[in-house]
Motif scaffolding. Structure first.
Motif, PDB file in Angstrom:
ATOM      1  N   ASP A 182       0.814  -1.218   0.000  1.00 20.51           N
ATOM      2  CA  ASP A 182       0.000   0.000   0.000  1.00 20.51           C
ATOM      3  C   ASP A 182       0.848   1.270   0.000  1.00 20.51           C
ATOM      4  OD1 ASP A 182      -2.221  -1.720   0.209  1.00 20.51           O
ATOM      5  OD2 ASP A 182      -1.924  -1.812   2.382  1.00 20.51           O
ATOM      6  N   VAL A 183       1.995   1.209  -0.656  1.00 15.63           N
ATOM      7  CA  VAL A 183       2.829   2.408  -0.810  1.00 15.63           C
ATOM      8  C   VAL A 183       3.374   2.385  -2.236  1.00 15.63           C
ATOM      9  CG1 VAL A 183       3.558   2.643   1.594  1.00 15.63           C
ATOM     10  CG2 VAL A 183       4.847   1.156   0.058  1.00 15.63           C
ATOM     11  N   GLU A 184       3.953   3.516  -2.634  1.00 16.38           N
ATOM     12  CA  GLU A 184       4.665   3.576  -3.909  1.00 16.38           C
ATOM     13  C   GLU A 184       5.942   2.759  -3.748  1.00 16.38           C
ATOM     14  OE1 GLU A 184       5.778   4.083  -7.533  1.00 16.38           O
ATOM     15  OE2 GLU A 184       3.884   5.012  -6.901  1.00 16.38           O
ATOM     16  N   LEU A 185       6.069   1.656  -4.505  1.00 17.74           N
ATOM     17  CA  LEU A 185       7.143   0.689  -4.243  1.00 17.74           C
ATOM     18  C   LEU A 185       8.526   1.123  -4.736  1.00 17.74           C
ATOM     19  CD1 LEU A 185       5.972  -2.989  -4.803  1.00 17.74           C
ATOM     20  CD2 LEU A 185       7.254  -2.077  -2.872  1.00 17.74           C
ATOM     21  N   ALA A 186       8.552   1.898  -5.840  1.00 18.62           N
ATOM     22  CA  ALA A 186       9.839   2.177  -6.501  1.00 18.62           C
ATOM     23  C   ALA A 186      10.938   2.684  -5.560  1.00 18.62           C
ATOM     24  CB  ALA A 186       9.628   3.131  -7.665  1.00 18.62           C
ATOM     25  N   PRO A 187      10.673   3.700  -4.704  1.00 20.70           N
ATOM     26  CA  PRO A 187      11.759   4.167  -3.823  1.00 20.70           C
ATOM     27  C   PRO A 187      12.275   3.061  -2.901  1.00 20.70           C
ATOM     28  CG  PRO A 187       9.802   5.564  -3.602  1.00 20.70           C
ATOM     29  CD  PRO A 187       9.432   4.459  -4.531  1.00 20.70           C
ATOM     30  N   TYR A 188      11.364   2.234  -2.426  1.00 19.31           N
ATOM     31  CA  TYR A 188      11.783   1.133  -1.547  1.00 19.31           C
ATOM     32  C   TYR A 188      12.667   0.144  -2.307  1.00 19.31           C
ATOM     33  CZ  TYR A 188       8.410   2.666   1.933  1.00 19.31           C
ATOM     34  OH  TYR A 188       7.737   3.391   2.875  1.00 19.31           O
ATOM     35  N   ASP A 189      12.233  -0.219  -3.510  1.00 16.51           N
ATOM     36  CA  ASP A 189      13.011  -1.173  -4.305  1.00 16.51           C
ATOM     37  C   ASP A 189      14.396  -0.630  -4.626  1.00 16.51           C
ATOM     38  OD1 ASP A 189      11.319  -3.336  -4.410  1.00 16.51           O
ATOM     39  OD2 ASP A 189      10.197  -2.565  -6.127  1.00 16.51           O
ATOM     40  N   TRP A 190      14.449   0.665  -5.021  1.00 12.45           N
ATOM     41  CA  TRP A 190      15.756   1.244  -5.371  1.00 12.45           C
ATOM     42  C   TRP A 190      16.674   1.294  -4.161  1.00 12.45           C
ATOM     43  CZ3 TRP A 190      18.081   1.701  -9.811  1.00 12.45           C
ATOM     44  CH2 TRP A 190      17.301   1.682 -10.975  1.00 12.45           C
TER      45      TRP A 190
END
Lengths: 263, 141
Positions: free
Chosen positions: B112-120
């Motif tokens: 339930d969050v924007e995943l891209a920053p976490y993945d990067w």
């Protein structure tokens, strides 16, 4: 029925301990206590099962297939039996233990396959449903879980004589394979419970199998690595030989046995 | 195995064990960001995740006993060992962040969050750890 098995296991062991004591060779109390606790766990495990409760069944599985074998193996029953039996029978038993079929059965890879394979067969096929109610499939599943758990634990860290025990590398591979198969099965059960098991129950059982199993396996892992550490000590060969020549107590014979297949 | 290889194996095993421990303890248990299994993954994901987590304790304990063995033999090289720890942890995190999270879709870092920053963030940290570890292994101690 499981209590009959527990009583038979404990009774047989205590008979052997008294036979050995009569010959003036005391048997370590710790081993007797470990064995009796293991028999208790084996008798208790199947009772945790209440119909329709998969989590309770899983607690029983951990007790019967993992805790009981660790304790029973610590009891060194084969060593005890070899001492309790008359010489001719002890020789026959030791010949049997060295025979090809027994060697194949007690090989760590065979034992790991029997142990993990049996669990997969139980939970991923209709066997679970078929063995849910009292009857011979039910009893056979429990005996298999206990026996396979025992074989596997004994093949990895057993103090009993194991004349052809494979190297630590082979045993480590068997252990890693089993740990992986157990964890994968727990995750798989989370999403694919046996028929008739509710989602919440299946998830709780999967957590218990995954994290509870991990905790019990940690004991097995530490004992296994400790045995490797003792065996891999520089200059260990000469030291052990000297100590063995000194006197033949329980600890020393144990060291030489756990040393059977090293580096 | 010679002493140098044993040092690297011991360090790398501990690195993998530590990375799975952080993954399990911090992200699954403390933050509850990761999920045990979010059912988006197929068989390959469960096998990969189950095997790695199943053997993580074994890797950790074996690594520490190997470390004790290196020390009693006087063969311990701190630089090589720590290099291998970082490389092992980085390699595991990179595998977890790319193959397990993205390819197998076992579970995501957070929901339930924007995943891209976490993945990067996850994968850049992994690459930095891996590169630092490999650099330490390449230099002669």
């Amino acid at each position: 029925m499981p209590e009959l098995l527990a009583v038979a296991l404990a009774g047989g062991y205590l008979w052997a301990v008294s036979a050995v004591a009569r010959r003036g060779r005391p048997w370590p109390l710790g081993r007797t206590l470990a064995w009796c606790a293991g028999a208790l766990a084996a008798g208790l495990g199947p009772h945790l099962r209440t119909p329709g409760e998969f989590t309770a069944h899983m607690a029983g599985h951990l007790l019967l297939g993992m805790v009981a074998p660790l304790l029973l193996v610590a009891g060194a029953p084969i060593t005890l039996l070899l001492r309790a039996l008359p010489a001719a029978r002890a020789r026959a038993l030791s010949r049997l233990l060295r025979s090809a079929p027994v060697r194949a059965l007690t090989h760590p890879v065979t034992a790991a396959l029997l142990n993990a394979g049996g669990l997969w067969l139980l939970y991923a096929t209709p066997l679970y449903a078929a063995s849910a109610h009292p009857g011979w499939p039910h009893a056979a599943v429990h005996v298999h879980v206990l026996a396979a758990g025992y074989l596997f634990t004994a093949a990895l860290i057993g103090p009993d004589p194991a004349p052809h025990r494979p190297s630590f590398g082979v045993r480590a591979a068997a252990l890693a394979g089993f740990l992986g198969a157990h964890a994968v099965l727990a995750k798989w059960l989370y999403a694919h419970p046996p028929p008739g098991v509710g989602a919440a129950d299946a998830e709780a059982a999967a957590y218990l199998m995954y994290y509870g199993g991990e905790l019990i396996d940690l004991v097995l892992i530490v004992l296994f690595c400790r045995a490797w550490y003792a065996a891999a000590a520089p200059g260990q060969r000469t030291r052990i030989t000297t100590r063995l020549r000194g006197s033949a107590g329980m600890r020393r014979s144990e060291i030489s046995r756990s040393w059977g297949g090293t580096s | 195995m010679n002493a140098s290889a044993r040092t690297v194996v011991s360090g790398a095993l501990l690195g993998v064990g530590l990375a799975t421990f952080v993954d399990e303890f911090v992200f699954h248990q403390l933050l509850h960001w990761h999920h045990f299994y979010d059912r988006a993954s197929g068989a390959a994901g469960i096998v990969s995740d189950g095997v790695l987590h199943g053997i993580s304790w074994f890797a950790t304990v074996a690594a520490l006993f190997m470390l004790a063995d290196l020390r009693r033999r006087g063969e311990f090289s701190a630089r090589r060992w720590w290099g291998a720890v970082l490389a092992g942890a980085g390699a595991f995190q990179l595998y977890d962040g790319t193959i397990q999270h993205k390819l197998f879709r076992m579970h995501q870092i957070r929901y339930d969050v924007e995943l891209a920053p976490y993945d990067w963030t996850w994968n850049v940290i992994a690459v930095v750890l891996l590169a630092a570890g490999l650099a330490m292994l390449r230099t002669r101690a």
